[in-house]
Write an enzyme that holds these catalytic residues in place. Structure first.
Site, PDB file in Angstrom:
ATOM      1  N   GLU A  24     -19.201  -4.960  10.913  1.00  0.00           N
ATOM      2  CA  GLU A  24     -19.979  -4.284  11.769  1.00  0.00           C
ATOM      3  C   GLU A  24     -21.452  -4.981  12.338  1.00  0.00           C
ATOM      4  OE1 GLU A  24     -18.988  -3.390   8.704  1.00  0.00           O
ATOM      5  OE2 GLU A  24     -18.049  -1.339   9.072  1.00  0.00           O
TER       6      GLU A  24
ATOM      7  N   ARG B 129     -25.069  -1.814   8.286  1.00  0.00           N
ATOM      8  CA  ARG B 129     -24.517  -2.965   7.925  1.00  0.00           C
ATOM      9  C   ARG B 129     -24.879  -4.006   9.057  1.00  0.00           C
ATOM     10  NH1 ARG B 129     -19.851  -4.362   4.596  1.00  0.00           N
ATOM     11  NH2 ARG B 129     -20.783  -3.997   2.538  1.00  0.00           N
TER      12      ARG B 129
ATOM     13  N   LYS C 176       0.763  -1.170  -0.004  1.00  0.00           N
ATOM     14  CA  LYS C 176      -0.229  -0.032   0.037  1.00  0.00           C
ATOM     15  C   LYS C 176       0.883   1.365  -0.083  1.00  0.00           C
ATOM     16  CE  LYS C 176      -4.298   1.690   2.276  1.00  0.00           C
ATOM     17  NZ  LYS C 176      -5.374   1.298   3.183  1.00  0.00           N
TER      18      LYS C 176
HETATM   19  C1  LIG Z   1     -18.646  -1.857   5.440  1.00  0.00           C
HETATM   20  C2  LIG Z   1     -17.362  -0.824   5.638  1.00  0.00           C
HETATM   21  N1  LIG Z   1     -16.825  -0.634   6.706  1.00  0.00           N
HETATM   22  C3  LIG Z   1     -15.592   0.065   6.683  1.00  0.00           C
HETATM   23  C4  LIG Z   1     -15.212   0.807   5.575  1.00  0.00           C
HETATM   24  C5  LIG Z   1     -13.996   1.548   5.823  1.00  0.00           C
HETATM   25  N2  LIG Z   1     -13.087   1.418   5.049  1.00  0.00           N
HETATM   26  C6  LIG Z   1     -12.859   1.877   3.777  1.00  0.00           C
HETATM   27  S1  LIG Z   1     -11.502   0.948   3.067  1.00  0.00           S
HETATM   28  C7  LIG Z   1     -10.824   0.213   4.347  1.00  0.00           C
HETATM   29  C8  LIG Z   1      -9.996  -0.712   4.620  1.00  0.00           C
HETATM   30  C9  LIG Z   1      -9.825  -1.522   3.608  1.00  0.00           C
HETATM   31  O1  LIG Z   1      -8.738  -2.533   3.526  1.00  0.00           O
HETATM   32  P1  LIG Z   1      -8.463  -3.313   2.275  1.00  0.00           P
HETATM   33  O2  LIG Z   1      -9.569  -4.087   1.766  1.00  0.00           O
HETATM   34  O3  LIG Z   1      -7.248  -4.328   2.665  1.00  0.00           O
HETATM   35  O4  LIG Z   1      -7.945  -2.157   1.372  1.00  0.00           O
HETATM   36  P2  LIG Z   1      -6.584  -1.386   0.900  1.00  0.00           P
HETATM   37  O5  LIG Z   1      -6.936  -0.030   1.401  1.00  0.00           O
HETATM   38  O6  LIG Z   1      -5.463  -1.923   1.716  1.00  0.00           O
HETATM   39  O7  LIG Z   1      -6.086  -1.379  -0.478  1.00  0.00           O
HETATM   40  C10 LIG Z   1     -12.193   0.457   5.395  1.00  0.00           C
HETATM   41  C11 LIG Z   1     -12.070  -0.235   6.841  1.00  0.00           C
HETATM   42  C12 LIG Z   1     -15.944   0.740   4.424  1.00  0.00           C
HETATM   43  N3  LIG Z   1     -15.713   1.165   3.262  1.00  0.00           N
HETATM   44  N4  LIG Z   1     -16.904  -0.196   4.407  1.00  0.00           N
END
Ligand SMILES: Cc1ncc(C[n+]2csc(CCOP(=O)(O)OP(=O)(O)O)c2C)c(N)n1
Ligand SMILES: CC(=O)[C@@H](O)[C@H](O)COP(=O)(O)O
Ligand SMILES: [Mg+2]
Length: 640
Positions: free
Chosen positions: A371, A399, A285
């Site tokens: 969630e 959610r 990342k």
């Molecule tokens: C249901 C939900 N909960 C929380 C979030 C907030 N959120 C956005 S991106 C993320 C992390 C995603 O991690 P990953 O899938 O590993 O993607 P990366 O950013 O590492 O590419 C979170 C928790 C969300 N978008 N949707």
């Protein structure tokens, strides 16, 4: 060399069709240019950077190998899709990202044929992809369907529901697990540890090794497809990864930045006659931008920044953020009460629970992007006498709604919901707007639903929720900073279900729920100048409603206006229902409920969204004139 500067390759690529005309040997250069363009664009707009930098090579490889848009590529969450947008005809608008009338910060069907599915809430890609794969099979199509899901998103239950179904249906579906060992914060949970073992246990597979894997697992790819027989059982292959147990062919892990590996492997997967297949790619990342690579959060979400230094623009706050006030207040309360525990669903920094976790590491739980689990986990804690504060953004709390109903409200368990990002959130747009929480919570019998008008009131509502041990309670507050009011040393427990009158008038009554109070007070002053003497009250509670206050306002004023930064059917709905039942309309009461528009409002600056929704002082004043039948004056006020 002609001496003329070479035309950047990226300038020759508007769509993936252009990309696919390039020689494979030029793709490394193209990826470098795409990464630079992404960094430059986000330095101007702000937004999500780290995730997109981590998938630059993967984005190039996917659009090179797959015949997009006929082949579908679904980006989970969609925050990593800026490089995808640049390569799919949107480079000319990429510097409008998340700006008024600009590109969305996530994938969006209405924005491009290359965005087959909208996203932003995580972990939906496999379900959507499987739906598209089955639709393809039903209509005898032959396009590929590829879902790109991160390791963080892979911690949500919905991903397993989808994989469970995909493994049974055996549809041709390619899931690319983009494993960068990061969520917004470092990932949590057993899945993250499992993936780390998968990656550490094996060196990155080269194409040759992956080809051997595939040969062993999918003999028909390389042998006569006619021999494909039903008795071919998955037991043929080894590996035994969790994904294989779910019915997927697991391939990897491979280096997600190495085009020499990505391209031939993706071609093989594209041509695989059956699935589902999970390709495990390992990426970094923030890749390729030193400030992002060095940052703890890998520049997950950034303000505008200086490309050279990586230094982000930081507005000087006039007041503490509601998030910080929540965290600092909860810490104070927890110092005096060791039953207070806190739960976040992968949003420790966003909710402020990172601060609470520093103070009380053993009483802070990050459950991952889960969630639903967070809510029922908190209910479990409450059932054993703890005081769980479940801090979840309004939009993400959606959610866990059934868990709130079924596991919390019906059992009257005293879970406390700290609902951040309530109301308009601005740049994240409609998928993240905190519109519905008041409506879906006041619908629940026994729920105590609060909203502070400012950061001092938030302190009191936290103290109040600590004291509520016989019912679930919630308090909602917006993204951003408070109004700059003096802060109380300690929170006072408020009388449940009681509002407060801040200004006495005689003709008009404005009843505010939440942070619209400041504009309500401003509107009252303006109405006075028109000779319209105005009362302003702060409801504090949407449930239980202060029925005495509401009746008093209805009986002693000609017009009642309710105002809230929430969707129709929330606080105003409660007031309307009560007054209708009390026969207030029989006496000709004029009432208007001011709410967020009954539409999904595109991203914009939050303050602009407040104005365009008529939830500012001017909108309130105009609404009063409309209620009085003075439409022309109302129109003039709206245009002023
Ligand atoms: C249901 C939900 N909960 C929380 C979030 C907030 N959120 C956005 S991106 C993320 C992390 C995603 O991690 P990953 O899938 O590993 O993607 P990366 O950013 O590492 O590419 C979170 C928790 C969300 N978008 N949707
Ligand atoms: C992509 C995503 O869902 C999160 O990064 C979200 O954008 C965070 O919102 P805040 O910036 O309000 O914390
Ligand atoms: Mg990740």
């Amino acid at each position: 060399m002609t001496g003329k500067p070479e035309t950047p390759l990226l300038d020759t690529v508007t769509t993936p069709e252009d990309l696919r005309r390039l020689p494979e040997s030029s793709l490394v250069q193209l990826a470098a240019e795409l990464r630079a363009e992404t960094i430059d664009a986000v330095s101007i707009t702000g937004g999500h950077l780290g995730a997109g930098l981590g998938v630059v090579e993967l984005t190039v490889a996917l659009h090179y190998v797959f015949n997009t848009p006929a082949d579908r590529i679904i980006w989970d969450v969609g925050h990593q899709a800026y490089p995808h947008k640049i390569l799919t005809g949107r480079r000319d608008r990429i510097r409008t990202l998340r700006q008024t009338h600009g590109l969305s910060g996530f994938t969006k069907r209405a924005e491009s044929e290359y965005d087959p599915f909208g996203a932003a809430h995580s972990s939906t890609s496999i379900s959507a992809g499987l739906g598209m794969a089955v639709a393809r099979d039903l209509s005898e199509g032959d396009n590929a369907v590829v879902c790109v899901i991160g390791d963080g998103a892979m911690s949500a239950g919905m991903a397993y529901e989808a994989m469970n179904n995909a493994g049974a249906l055996r549809s041709r579906l390619i899931v690319i697990l983009n494993d960068n060992d990061m969520s917004i914060a470092p990932p949590v949970g057993a899945m993250s540890a499992y993936l780390a073992r998968l990656v550490s246990g094996r060196a990155y597979r080269s194409f040759r090794e992956v080809a051997k894997q595939l040969t062993k697992k999918l003999p028909r790819i390389f042998h006569d497809k006619a021999k494909q027989t039903e008795e071919y059982a998955r037991g043929f292959f080894t590996g035994g990864t969790l994904f294989e147990e779910l019915g997927f062919y697991y391939v990897g892990p491979i280096d997600g930045h190495n085009l020499d590996h990505l391209l031939p492997i993706l071609r093989n997967l594209r041509d695989a006659p059956e699935g589902p297949i999970l390709l495990h790619v390992v990426t970094q990342k923030g890749k390729g931008y030193a400030p992002a690579e060095a940052a703890a959060d890998k520049y997950h979400g950034v303000n505008r920044f200086d490309v050279i230094t990586g230094k982000q623009a930081k507005a000087t706050p006039n007041a503490p953020s509601y998030t910080r006030v929540f965290a600092e207040t909860l810490i104070k309360e927890a110092e005096a009460d060791d039953k207070i525990v806190a739960v976040t669903a992968a949003m420790p920094t966003g909710t402020g629970l990172d601060l609470f976790g520093q103070a009380f590491p053993s009483r802070t739980f990050d459950v991952g992007i889960a969630e639903q689990h967070a809510v029922t986990f908190a209910a479990g804690l409450a059932s054993e006498g703890y005081k769980p504060f479940c801090a979840i953004y309004s939009t993400f709390l959606q959610r866990g709604y059934d868990q709130i109903v079924h596991d919390v409200a019906i059992q009257k368990l005293p879970v406390r919901f700290a609902i951040d990002r309530a109301g308009f959130v601005g740049a994240d747009g409609p998928t993240h707007a905190g519109s519905f929480d008041t409506g879906f919570l006041t619908a629940l019998p026994g729920m105590i639903v609060m909203a502070p008008s400012d950061e001092a009131e938030l302190v009191h509502m936290i103290a109040t929720s600590v004291a509520i041990d016989d019912a679930p309670s919630s308090f909602r507050y917006p993204r951003g900073e408070g109004v700059g009011i003096d802060m109380p040393a300690r929170g006072e427990v408020l009388p449940i279900g009681k509002g407060r009158i801040l200004r006495e008038g005689s003709k008009i009554a404005i009843l505010s729920f939440g942070t619209r109070l400041k504009d309500a007070m401003k509107a009252a002053e303006e109405l006075d100048t028109y000779g319209l003497s105005t009362t302003v009250a702060d409801a504090r509670f949407a449930k239980p409603l202060d029925t005495n206050l509401v009746l008093d306002l209805a009986r002693n004023h000609e017009v009642v206006i309710t105002v809230e930064e929430g969707a129709v059917g929330g606080f105003g709905g409660q007031v309307l229902a009560f007054l209708a039942g009390a026969g207030a309309f029989d006496r000709g009461l004029k009432i208007r409920t001011l709410v967020m528009p009954d539409e999904f409002t595109d991203h914009d600056k939050p303050e602009a969204m407040i104005v365009s929704s008529g939830l500012d002082a001017r909108g309130i004043v105009a609404t009063v004139f409309e209620a009085l039948g003075r439409g022309d004056e109302a129109a003039a006020i709206r245009l002023a």
